[in-house]
Design an enzyme around this catalytic site. Structure first.
Site, PDB file in Angstrom:
ATOM      1  CB  CYS A  96     -18.540   7.042  11.158  1.00  0.00           C
ATOM      2  SG  CYS A  96     -17.014   7.240  10.231  1.00  0.00           S
ATOM      3  CG  PHE A 110     -15.448  16.346  14.384  1.00  0.00           C
ATOM      4  CD1 PHE A 110     -16.347  15.586  15.121  1.00  0.00           C
ATOM      5  CD2 PHE A 110     -14.469  17.042  15.066  1.00  0.00           C
ATOM      6  CE1 PHE A 110     -16.279  15.536  16.510  1.00  0.00           C
ATOM      7  CE2 PHE A 110     -14.382  17.006  16.452  1.00  0.00           C
ATOM      8  CZ  PHE A 110     -15.289  16.246  17.180  1.00  0.00           C
ATOM      9  N   GLY A 135     -35.046   8.679   4.711  1.00  0.00           N
ATOM     10  CA  GLY A 135     -34.669   7.774   3.631  1.00  0.00           C
ATOM     11  C   GLY A 135     -34.354   6.390   4.144  1.00  0.00           C
ATOM     12  CE  LYS A 157     -15.714  10.673  15.226  1.00  0.00           C
ATOM     13  NZ  LYS A 157     -15.553  11.229  13.922  1.00  0.00           N
ATOM     14  CE  LYS A 215      -4.092   1.709   2.460  1.00  0.00           C
ATOM     15  NZ  LYS A 215      -4.784   1.726   3.742  1.00  0.00           N
ATOM     16  CD  GLU A 262     -16.068   7.303   4.062  1.00  0.00           C
ATOM     17  OE1 GLU A 262     -16.578   6.861   3.024  1.00  0.00           O
ATOM     18  OE2 GLU A 262     -15.707   6.587   4.999  1.00  0.00           O
ATOM     19  CG  LEU A 283     -33.839  17.438  10.475  1.00  0.00           C
ATOM     20  CD1 LEU A 283     -34.733  18.646  10.691  1.00  0.00           C
ATOM     21  CD2 LEU A 283     -34.273  16.301  11.416  1.00  0.00           C
ATOM     22  CG  ASN A 311     -19.808  10.309  14.495  1.00  0.00           C
ATOM     23  OD1 ASN A 311     -19.838  11.444  14.022  1.00  0.00           O
ATOM     24  ND2 ASN A 311     -18.901   9.428  14.126  1.00  0.00           N
TER      25      ASN A 311
END
Ligand code: UGA
Length: 434
Positions: free
Chosen positions: A260, A152, A253, A204, A35, A155, A250, A208
């Site tokens: 995470c 924080f 779906g 943290k 990698k 992606e 909000l 989340n």
């Protein structure tokens, strides 16, 4: 100051690139030699908008390099950011073995004062274990500090989130460590919040889990909307206009996925239970989320009755748009259930197909990966939207309708206006609205 970033996953790569962009001298290290070779050649293993450019530019400037020699990297560094994985363990808690391994490595290579910074998401009280591990294994009487600086980033917008953060939480217990970290973040100094380490660690997980709760809350309201004449999009808009609530996160779906929220929520539940705190609020958050796929499939069944041998197009395989990450993506559960019902699947995603192929290999009789949304829609009896990629929102629905065997859309992200789609002749199902 020399900075080492241990781990070259999402957080490690973005942290390394971002700190180099702030002007620091960074070594990114990982024990996976192959990698590291690839990254050193500029081959970035993940899709994240802007990350390739940022890394290549800083490699060129000589501000960041990569190494698979963790010993040398640690010895050369004044500050070490631990960015290794903390995956979910069997009982829901975070598996901390990589953090422990890194702590022992640091202990072995402690050749001067160093600050060890927890960047990965870790349970509250982890710093205590890092300190104890380093003290147990260190061979010299060198001093060190542990600090917490949770990340924080999201992606899909990780680079911007790192370079222009809402807040930099720094949990420390010595002035020396505090001063070094404040210097590292000098460019965004106005956003620094200093706390003790337990507080920083908890901020943290608390953040989340709160966001996950907000999503499950709106999904619960969507369920109520479906039993009444209320419309979830308008309910969310009306609620979000109150600045105490806020309109973000909000969106009703298929629910939250990714590496995470699902993991951190379960980890916080476990932390609370171990400490004797009732965590039912968060348990319900998790339960509501895991029920989303079933509700969605019920809508498909309502439209098609029997799914066996039906061709189903699925658009959007990643857990959210602008990423190739499929970890905990709602699409995985849907694919599994649909295959179980005997459906024939036509899958498409702009970035995540290769990752999904590893989980569900192409099999011409049951699973076809398509190169466009239109190819996926061809001859399909129904089309499912699982992620709100922009290119799905902008699809030519007339063309889609002409291609499909039955013009049926089941929209898991409410990306279309029901009246518009129905006007085009589709049978349209979405979540929390008629
Ligand atoms: C999340 C947090 O937003 C970041 O602040 C945090 O740093 C990161 O976790 C982490 O701990 O590393 P991320 O997982 O990248 O970031 O994605 P989000 O944008 O938060 O979305 C998570 C999931 O929630 C996605 O599946 C998304 O589709 C879903 N979601 C989000 C909704 O269903 N509704 C919404 O209104 C918002």
């Amino acid at each position: 100051m020399k900075i080492a970033v241990l781990g070259t996953g999402y957080v490690g790569l973005v942290t390394g690139a971002g700190l180099a962009e702030f002007g620091h001298s960074v070594i990114g290290a990982d024990k996976m030699t192959e990698k590291i070779e690839k990254i050193s050649k500029g081959e970035i293993p993940i899709y994240e908008p802007g990350l390739d450019e940022l890394l290549r530019a800083n490699m060129k400037r000589g501000r960041i390099s990569f190494s698979s020699d963790l010993h040398k990297t640690i010895q050369a560094a004044d500050v070490i950011f631990a960015c290794v994985g903390t995956p979910q363990g069997d009982d829901g808690s975070a598996d901390m073995s990589q953090i422990e391994e890194v702590s022992r490595l640091i202990a072995e290579n402690l050749n001067g004062y160093k600050v060890i910074v927890e960047k990965s998401t870790v349970p509250v009280k982890t710093s205590h274990w890092i300190k104890r591990t380093i003290s147990l294994y260190k061979k010299s009487d060198q001093e060190f500090d542990v600090a917490s600086n949770p990340e924080f980033l999201r992606e899909g917008s990780a680079v911007a989130d790192f370079l222009n953060p809402d807040r930099i939480i720094i949990g420390v217990e010595s002035d020396r460590a505090r001063d070094m970290l404040v210097k590292i973040y000098d460019k965004v100094r106005d956003r620094i919040v200093i706390t003790n380490i337990d507080t920083a660690e908890l901020i943290k997980h608390a953040s989340n889990s709160f966001l996950a709760m907000k999503i499950s809350y709106i999904n619960l309201m969507a369920n109520l909307c479906e039993k009444t004449d209320a419309d979830i999009e308008q309910v969310a808009k009306g609620m979000g206009l109150d600045p105490r609530i806020g309109g973000l996160f909000l969106k009703a779906g298929l629910g939250f996925g990714g590496s995470c929220f699902p993991k951190d929520l379960k980890a916080l539940i476990k932390i609370g239970e171990d400490l004797g705190v009732d965590m039912n609020l968060l348990k319900e958050t998790d339960l509501i989320n895991s029920g989303r796929a079933r509700l969605f499939l019920d809508k498909l069944k309502k439209a098609l009755w029997i799914l066996k041998e039906k061709k189903i197009a699925i658009l959007g395989l990643s857990f959210k748009p602008e990423t190739d990450d499929i970890r905990e993506a709602p699409s995985i559960r849907l694919i599994r259930e649909l295959l179980g019902e005997g459906a024939i699947l036509r899958l498409y995603d702009p970035e995540a197909q290769n990752n999904m192929k590893e989980l569900f290999p192409e099999d011409k009789t049951r699973i076809t990966y398509c190169s466009t949304s239109y190819e996926a829609a061809a001859c399909a009896n129904a089309l499912l939207i699982c992620t709100e990629w922009k290119e799905f929102v902008e699809m030519d629905l007339r063309k889609v309708k002409a291609l499909m065997a039955n013009p049926i859309i089941v929209d898991g992200r409410n990306i279309f206006e029901p009246a518009d789609v129905r006007k085009l002749g589709f049978e349209y199902y979405s979540l929390g609205r008629k």
